[in-house]
Scaffold this motif. Structure first.
Motif, PDB file in Angstrom:
ATOM      1  N   ASN A  55       0.888  -1.085   0.356  1.00 34.61           N
ATOM      2  CA  ASN A  55      -0.033   0.114  -0.320  1.00 34.61           C
ATOM      3  C   ASN A  55       0.844   1.226  -0.028  1.00 34.61           C
ATOM      4  OD1 ASN A  55      -1.526   1.995   0.502  1.00 34.61           O
ATOM      5  ND2 ASN A  55      -2.884   0.552   2.049  1.00 34.61           N
ATOM      6  N   PRO A  56       0.604   2.125  -0.684  1.00 33.97           N
ATOM      7  CA  PRO A  56       1.784   3.610  -0.604  1.00 33.97           C
ATOM      8  C   PRO A  56       1.345   4.438   0.621  1.00 33.97           C
ATOM      9  CG  PRO A  56       0.417   3.398  -3.136  1.00 33.97           C
ATOM     10  CD  PRO A  56      -0.409   2.238  -2.157  1.00 33.97           C
ATOM     11  N   LEU A  57       0.085   4.658   1.407  1.00 31.73           N
ATOM     12  CA  LEU A  57       0.192   4.597   2.615  1.00 31.73           C
ATOM     13  C   LEU A  57       1.543   4.131   3.883  1.00 31.73           C
ATOM     14  CD1 LEU A  57      -0.930   6.618   4.679  1.00 31.73           C
ATOM     15  CD2 LEU A  57      -2.964   5.125   5.109  1.00 31.73           C
ATOM     16  N   GLY A  58       1.712   2.736   3.655  1.00 32.54           N
ATOM     17  CA  GLY A  58       2.590   2.220   4.443  1.00 32.54           C
ATOM     18  C   GLY A  58       4.279   2.601   3.922  1.00 32.54           C
ATOM     19  N   TRP A  59       4.075   2.870   2.328  1.00 32.28           N
ATOM     20  CA  TRP A  59       5.733   3.536   2.581  1.00 32.28           C
ATOM     21  C   TRP A  59       5.291   5.117   2.832  1.00 32.28           C
ATOM     22  CZ3 TRP A  59       5.088   2.704  -3.595  1.00 32.28           C
ATOM     23  CH2 TRP A  59       5.586   1.943  -4.072  1.00 32.28           C
ATOM     24  N   MET A  60       4.578   5.769   2.437  1.00 37.17           N
ATOM     25  CA  MET A  60       4.753   7.235   3.603  1.00 37.17           C
ATOM     26  C   MET A  60       4.947   6.976   5.095  1.00 37.17           C
ATOM     27  SD  MET A  60       1.735   8.499   0.995  1.00 37.17           S
ATOM     28  CE  MET A  60       1.241  10.806   1.934  1.00 37.17           C
ATOM     29  N   ILE A  61       4.251   5.962   5.593  1.00 39.72           N
ATOM     30  CA  ILE A  61       4.818   6.221   7.195  1.00 39.72           C
ATOM     31  C   ILE A  61       5.742   5.300   7.095  1.00 39.72           C
ATOM     32  CG2 ILE A  61       3.925   4.937   8.627  1.00 39.72           C
ATOM     33  CD1 ILE A  61       0.981   4.755   7.904  1.00 39.72           C
ATOM     34  N   PHE A  62       6.613   5.238   6.214  1.00 37.53           N
ATOM     35  CA  PHE A  62       7.836   4.059   6.733  1.00 37.53           C
ATOM     36  C   PHE A  62       8.805   5.449   6.535  1.00 37.53           C
ATOM     37  CE2 PHE A  62      11.761   2.932   4.562  1.00 37.53           C
ATOM     38  CZ  PHE A  62      12.404   2.361   5.117  1.00 37.53           C
ATOM     39  N   ILE A  63       7.964   6.552   5.565  1.00 33.45           N
ATOM     40  CA  ILE A  63       9.706   7.214   4.760  1.00 33.45           C
ATOM     41  C   ILE A  63       9.378   9.044   6.483  1.00 33.45           C
ATOM     42  CG2 ILE A  63      10.102   9.605   4.121  1.00 33.45           C
ATOM     43  CD1 ILE A  63       8.856   7.641   1.576  1.00 33.45           C
ATOM     44  N   TYR A  64       7.908   8.967   6.547  1.00 34.86           N
ATOM     45  CA  TYR A  64       8.074  10.210   7.417  1.00 34.86           C
ATOM     46  C   TYR A  64       8.494   9.910   8.864  1.00 34.86           C
ATOM     47  CZ  TYR A  64       6.571  12.905   3.565  1.00 34.86           C
ATOM     48  OH  TYR A  64       6.551  13.184   2.281  1.00 34.86           O
ATOM     49  N   LYS A  65       7.657   9.047   9.365  1.00 33.81           N
ATOM     50  CA  LYS A  65       7.648   8.608  11.044  1.00 33.81           C
ATOM     51  C   LYS A  65       9.178   8.320  11.090  1.00 33.81           C
ATOM     52  CE  LYS A  65       6.228   4.930  13.803  1.00 33.81           C
ATOM     53  NZ  LYS A  65       5.708   6.227  14.947  1.00 33.81           N
ATOM     54  N   PRO A  66      10.128   8.754  11.226  1.00 33.45           N
ATOM     55  CA  PRO A  66      11.246   9.147  11.736  1.00 33.45           C
ATOM     56  C   PRO A  66      11.266  10.354  11.825  1.00 33.45           C
ATOM     57  CG  PRO A  66      11.618   7.625   9.688  1.00 33.45           C
ATOM     58  CD  PRO A  66      10.610   7.223   9.608  1.00 33.45           C
ATOM     59  N   VAL A  67      10.502  11.001  10.868  1.00 33.47           N
ATOM     60  CA  VAL A  67      11.142  12.602  10.686  1.00 33.47           C
ATOM     61  C   VAL A  67       9.794  13.212  12.011  1.00 33.47           C
ATOM     62  CG1 VAL A  67      10.366  14.854   9.420  1.00 33.47           C
ATOM     63  CG2 VAL A  67      11.493  12.678   8.575  1.00 33.47           C
ATOM     64  N   ALA A  68       8.502  12.783  11.739  1.00 34.59           N
ATOM     65  CA  ALA A  68       7.989  13.174  12.850  1.00 34.59           C
ATOM     66  C   ALA A  68       8.418  12.262  14.398  1.00 34.59           C
ATOM     67  CB  ALA A  68       6.831  12.170  12.935  1.00 34.59           C
ATOM     68  N   ASP A  69       8.849  11.590  14.001  1.00 34.95           N
ATOM     69  CA  ASP A  69       9.349  11.145  16.026  1.00 34.95           C
ATOM     70  C   ASP A  69      10.824  11.766  16.269  1.00 34.95           C
ATOM     71  OD1 ASP A  69       7.931   8.597  16.038  1.00 34.95           O
ATOM     72  OD2 ASP A  69       8.970   7.812  15.422  1.00 34.95           O
ATOM     73  N   MET A  70      11.346  12.847  14.941  1.00 31.53           N
ATOM     74  CA  MET A  70      12.942  13.520  15.184  1.00 31.53           C
ATOM     75  C   MET A  70      11.473  14.868  16.229  1.00 31.53           C
ATOM     76  SD  MET A  70      15.688  14.510  12.940  1.00 31.53           S
ATOM     77  CE  MET A  70      14.870  15.049  11.980  1.00 31.53           C
TER      78      MET A  70
END
Length: 76
Positions: A55-70
């Motif tokens: 799912n493309p949403l899974g790719w977006m979560i994979f990319i933006y999750k570390p940035v959001a956590d930071m």
């Protein structure tokens, strides 16, 4: 069976649309038509062969999750 139906649909679409575009010299439209047709064939083959794509949403979560956590760590 599904591949045969896909091939017949693609061949029919090409036989109807390409000669009309060629006669009217619609070269750019023919490139767009070809690109979209290839994209449709790609996804059609994937669907017929029962291949699962992520799912493309899974790719977006994979990319933006570390940035959001930071950013969350910086703001707390």
């Amino acid at each position: 069976m599904g591949i045969i139906v896909l091939i017949v649909l693609v061949a029919g679409s090409i036989a109807i649309d390409v000669p009309l575009m060629w006669r009217k010299k619609l070269i750019k439209e023919m490139w767009v038509f070809s690109f979209l047709l290839l994209l449709g064939i790609f996804f059609g083959v994937i669907k017929v062969m029962h291949i699962s794509i992520p799912n493309p949403l899974g790719w977006m979560i994979f990319i933006y999750k570390p940035v959001a956590d930071m950013v969350n760590v910086w703001l707390t």
